[in-house]
Design an enzyme around this catalytic site. Sequence first.
Site, short mmCIF file in Angstrom:
data_model
loop_
_atom_site.label_atom_id
_atom_site.label_comp_id
_atom_site.label_asym_id
_atom_site.label_seq_id
_atom_site.Cartn_x
_atom_site.Cartn_y
_atom_site.Cartn_z
N ASN A 162 71.24 103.69 24.77
CA ASN A 162 71.20 103.65 23.31
C ASN A 162 70.14 102.71 22.76
O ASN A 162 69.75 102.82 21.61
CB ASN A 162 72.57 103.27 22.75
CG ASN A 162 73.21 102.11 23.46
OD1 ASN A 162 73.40 102.12 24.68
ND2 ASN A 162 73.53 101.08 22.71
N GLY A 195 83.40 107.94 20.80
CA GLY A 195 82.80 107.62 22.09
C GLY A 195 83.52 106.48 22.79
O GLY A 195 83.74 106.51 24.01
N SER A 196 83.91 105.46 22.03
CA SER A 196 84.57 104.30 22.65
C SER A 196 85.88 104.70 23.30
O SER A 196 86.17 104.31 24.44
CB SER A 196 84.83 103.21 21.60
OG SER A 196 83.60 102.79 21.04
N HIS A 204 79.51 111.40 15.50
CA HIS A 204 78.59 110.85 14.49
C HIS A 204 77.20 110.57 15.02
O HIS A 204 76.31 110.21 14.26
CB HIS A 204 79.20 109.62 13.81
CG HIS A 204 79.23 108.37 14.62
ND1 HIS A 204 78.30 107.36 14.44
CD2 HIS A 204 80.05 107.94 15.59
CE1 HIS A 204 78.60 106.36 15.27
NE2 HIS A 204 79.66 106.70 15.98
N CYS A 213 75.72 96.74 18.10
CA CYS A 213 76.90 96.01 18.53
C CYS A 213 76.57 94.60 18.99
O CYS A 213 77.39 93.70 18.90
CB CYS A 213 77.59 96.76 19.66
SG CYS A 213 77.69 98.51 19.36
N SER A 258 80.36 111.61 21.10
CA SER A 258 80.80 111.09 19.81
C SER A 258 80.15 111.89 18.69
O SER A 258 78.93 112.01 18.64
CB SER A 258 80.42 109.62 19.72
OG SER A 258 80.63 109.15 18.40
N THR A 312 98.77 112.97 16.33
CA THR A 312 98.42 114.20 15.61
C THR A 312 96.91 114.33 15.54
O THR A 312 96.20 113.37 15.25
CB THR A 312 99.04 114.16 14.19
OG1 THR A 312 100.45 114.06 14.35
CG2 THR A 312 98.70 115.42 13.40
N GLN A 368 74.56 109.29 23.61
CA GLN A 368 73.20 109.39 23.06
C GLN A 368 72.50 110.67 23.50
O GLN A 368 71.49 111.06 22.91
CB GLN A 368 72.36 108.19 23.51
CG GLN A 368 72.78 106.87 22.89
CD GLN A 368 72.47 106.77 21.41
OE1 GLN A 368 71.56 107.40 20.89
NE2 GLN A 368 73.25 105.98 20.70
C1 LIG Z 1 77.69 104.85 19.76
C2 LIG Z 1 77.92 104.80 21.22
C3 LIG Z 1 79.22 104.69 21.74
C4 LIG Z 1 80.43 104.50 20.87
O1 LIG Z 1 80.77 105.66 20.17
P1 LIG Z 1 81.75 105.53 18.89
O2 LIG Z 1 82.05 106.96 18.53
O3 LIG Z 1 80.97 104.85 17.84
O4 LIG Z 1 82.95 104.80 19.35
C5 LIG Z 1 79.37 104.68 23.12
N1 LIG Z 1 78.32 104.80 23.93
C6 LIG Z 1 77.06 104.92 23.48
C7 LIG Z 1 75.93 105.06 24.44
C8 LIG Z 1 76.82 104.91 22.11
O5 LIG Z 1 75.57 105.00 21.65
#
Ligand SMILES: *Cc1c(COP(=O)(O)O)cnc(C)c1O
Length: 379
Positions: free
Chosen positions: A152, A72-73, A202, A326, A200, A238, A180
Site C-alpha cells: 500500500n 480488509g482488516s 472502499h 495508519c 476491501s 446480520t 491494494q
Molecule cells: C486499506 C488496507 C487494509 C485495511 O482495509 P480496511 O477495509 O480499511 O479495513 C488492509 N490491507 C491493505 C494492504 C490496505 O491497503
Amino acid sequence: MNKIIYLDHAATTRMNEQVLKEMLPFFSLEYGNPSSIYSIGRSAKRAIESSRRKVARVINAKVHEIFFTSGGSESDNLAIKGIAYNLKEKGNHIITTKIEHPAVLNTCHRLEKEGFKITYLNVDDKGLISLEELKNNITEKTILISIMYANNEIGTIEPIKKIGDIAKEHGIYFHTDAVQAIGNVKIDVEAMNIDLLSMSGHKFYGPKGIGVLYVRQGVELSKIQDGGHQERDLRAGTENVPGIVGIGKAIELAYENFEEKTNKLKELKKYCIEKLKENFNNIRINGDKENRLPGNVNVSFSKISGEELLLILDEKGICTSAGSACSSGTGKPSHVLVAIGLSDELANSSLRITLGNENTKEDIEYLIDCLKEIKKLRV
Ligand SMILES: *Cc1c(COP(=O)(O)O)cnc(C)c1O
C-alpha cells in the site's frame, strides 16, 4: 473551497455513482433481514447471493468460497487467526513479511503473545521478498504463509504465483492481503494457488465497511466472532446488505474496460515520475519499476519532511500521503520504507502519490507547480 485534487487512492477512493445507485434501495425499501423467510427477507438474500457471484467470477473462485466481512482488516484477522487457532495442534509457525499492512502485522504480534512463532521475511531495496528466504524458513511447524499481493505504500507487487506454488508444494496454506491489488491487477486464485484472499470495498470505488474473504473449499477456519450462523457459520452478524450490494457492483465495474483504465493510470504515473525527475534533483523513487501498481508513485525528497509537504499541498487542495495513513502522525518512519533500506531521515521525507481513474495530466501539472513553489525543494 477550491476544487480538491485527490491523489490518495491507496487510502480510499470516491464511491462510483453507479455503485451508490444500486445500494440506495437496500437502505430503505428493501430492508428485510436476509435470514427472514418472507418475501422482503428473501429478496435481500437474493441480492447478497448475486453479489457473491459477481465477486467469485472476478477472481475465478466458487460462489461458496466468498465470505463477506466488515473490511480488509477483518478479513486479514479472520484469515490469519482463523487458520492459527484451527491448526494450533498441527503447528505454531507463520511466515509473513516486514512490509505488511498493520491489519496483518498487528494480528501476527497478537498471535506471538499467545505463543505462535512468526517469521517476518525481509524485502530487497525494491520491496520484493526472496523466494529462497521463504523456502529456507519453512519448517514442519509452518501452518500459514501470509504475504501481501501489492504494498500500500510503495506499490510493489510480490511474486504471488511463485509463492502459491511453494506453499502448495509444502502443503501449507497461503493467504494474501490483496486489498491494494483488486481492481488494479487480474487475479486468478486457482492459477495462483491462493487459499485465502482479503479485499476491501472502499479501495476500488465501492463503499467503506465492507470486505471479502475468499476461503478455498476445504480450508477450515476457527470463528473469531460468536453469534448467529450467517455466512455459512463463519462470520456472525446480520449482513451489511447495502454494502454487499455495493461491493459486488464495484468489483464488476473495476474489471470493465480494465486494460484501458490501467493503461491510462500507468501513463499518468510515468508522466508524474518524469516530471518529478525533470524538476527536482536528488529525489528517489521508491519501489519496483516493473512489478508495481499502476497508480503508485512514492518519492523521497531529502530536504523536507513528508508531513510538512503534505500540509503545504493540503492548503493547495491536493490530497496526498506521507507514507501509510495508519503510520502517519506517529512521528515514526514508515516500516515499509525502513524495510527497503531508507534511513529514518529519508523515510520521513517521503510522499505517496496514488493516482485514480478520475485524475488527469492537469492534476499532475498542478501538483508539480505547487511543489516547485516550495523553497526548501529548490536547489
Ligand atoms: C486499506 C488496507 C487494509 C485495511 O482495509 P480496511 O477495509 O480499511 O479495513 C488492509 N490491507 C491493505 C494492504 C490496505 O491497503
